[in-house]
Design a protein around this motif. Structure first.
Motif, PDB file in Angstrom:
ATOM      1  N   LYS A  29      35.019  34.457  38.052  1.00  0.00           N
ATOM      2  CA  LYS A  29      33.824  35.029  37.435  1.00  0.00           C
ATOM      3  C   LYS A  29      33.279  34.015  36.428  1.00  0.00           C
ATOM      4  CE  LYS A  29      36.083  38.880  36.322  1.00  0.00           C
ATOM      5  NZ  LYS A  29      36.362  40.208  35.779  1.00  0.00           N
ATOM      6  N   PHE A  35      38.961  36.913  40.550  1.00  0.00           N
ATOM      7  CA  PHE A  35      38.848  38.177  41.265  1.00  0.00           C
ATOM      8  C   PHE A  35      39.108  37.917  42.740  1.00  0.00           C
ATOM      9  CE2 PHE A  35      34.521  36.573  41.562  1.00  0.00           C
ATOM     10  CZ  PHE A  35      34.086  36.958  42.823  1.00  0.00           C
ATOM     11  N   SER A  64      43.628  41.610  38.836  1.00  0.00           N
ATOM     12  CA  SER A  64      43.291  43.026  38.675  1.00  0.00           C
ATOM     13  C   SER A  64      41.888  43.382  39.166  1.00  0.00           C
ATOM     14  CB  SER A  64      43.451  43.446  37.215  1.00  0.00           C
ATOM     15  OG  SER A  64      42.614  42.670  36.393  1.00  0.00           O
ATOM     16  N   ASP A  65      41.005  42.408  39.313  1.00  0.00           N
ATOM     17  CA  ASP A  65      39.623  42.679  39.714  1.00  0.00           C
ATOM     18  C   ASP A  65      39.463  42.381  41.206  1.00  0.00           C
ATOM     19  OD1 ASP A  65      36.951  43.340  39.565  1.00  0.00           O
ATOM     20  OD2 ASP A  65      36.334  41.466  38.610  1.00  0.00           O
ATOM     21  N   TRP A  66      38.987  43.389  41.961  1.00  0.00           N
ATOM     22  CA  TRP A  66      38.856  43.260  43.412  1.00  0.00           C
ATOM     23  C   TRP A  66      37.488  43.736  43.874  1.00  0.00           C
ATOM     24  CZ3 TRP A  66      42.431  41.016  46.553  1.00  0.00           C
ATOM     25  CH2 TRP A  66      43.634  40.674  45.946  1.00  0.00           C
ATOM     26  N   LYS A  67      36.922  43.009  44.829  1.00  0.00           N
ATOM     27  CA  LYS A  67      35.621  43.350  45.424  1.00  0.00           C
ATOM     28  C   LYS A  67      35.770  43.475  46.931  1.00  0.00           C
ATOM     29  CE  LYS A  67      32.888  42.730  41.796  1.00  0.00           C
ATOM     30  NZ  LYS A  67      32.279  43.889  41.194  1.00  0.00           N
ATOM     31  N   ASP A  83      32.926  47.385  44.146  1.00  0.00           N
ATOM     32  CA  ASP A  83      34.291  47.460  43.662  1.00  0.00           C
ATOM     33  C   ASP A  83      35.180  47.856  44.845  1.00  0.00           C
ATOM     34  OD1 ASP A  83      36.354  47.911  41.363  1.00  0.00           O
ATOM     35  OD2 ASP A  83      36.426  49.731  42.593  1.00  0.00           O
TER      36      ASP A  83
END
Length: 118
Positions: A29, A35, A64-67, A83
């Motif tokens: 990011k 991510f 921890s961040d997923w798309k 998300d």
């Protein structure tokens, strides 16, 4: 499977072997934090992990961040992202099978794929 098997509640055996297993790619990011991104492609039967953060990380560290990224073959482009966990919840309606760790999602039409963009 016959009619009587369906009436008895027997579950059809679904073959997961020909499905695409969605493997994440990792990006940064603007602030430099990582991510994971998982693609769901139009008309492609796909295995989506329920908790990709438990299987994938960067240098042994969890992400921890997923798309979820939605790819249209008819438009030959990425049509959106969302998300991962919110999109996965919506994608459950298109699951043809599931197990403890993953969902097997049927090949989605363009309209079905677009309906997952949150």
């Amino acid at each position: 499977m016959g009619l009587f098997d369906k009436l008895k509640g027997k579950k059809e055996i679904v073959d997961w072997n020909n499905a695409y297993k969605a493997v994440p790619k990792f990006y940064a990011k603007p602030d430099g934090s990582p991510f994971g991104a998982v693609a769901l492609t139009e008309e492609t039967e796909t295995i989506l992990l329920k908790a990709p953060q438990l299987e994938y990380g960067i240098d042994g560290k969890p992400v921890s961040d997923w798309k979820m990224v939605f790819v249209s073959t008819s438009k030959d482009s990425i049509i959106g992202d969302a998300d991962y966990f919110m999109a996965l919840k919506k994608a459950e309606q298109y699951a043809i099978d599931s197990n403890e760790n993953a969902l097997l999602i049927k090949g989605l039409s363009l309209a079905e794929l677009e309906s997952l963009i949150v």
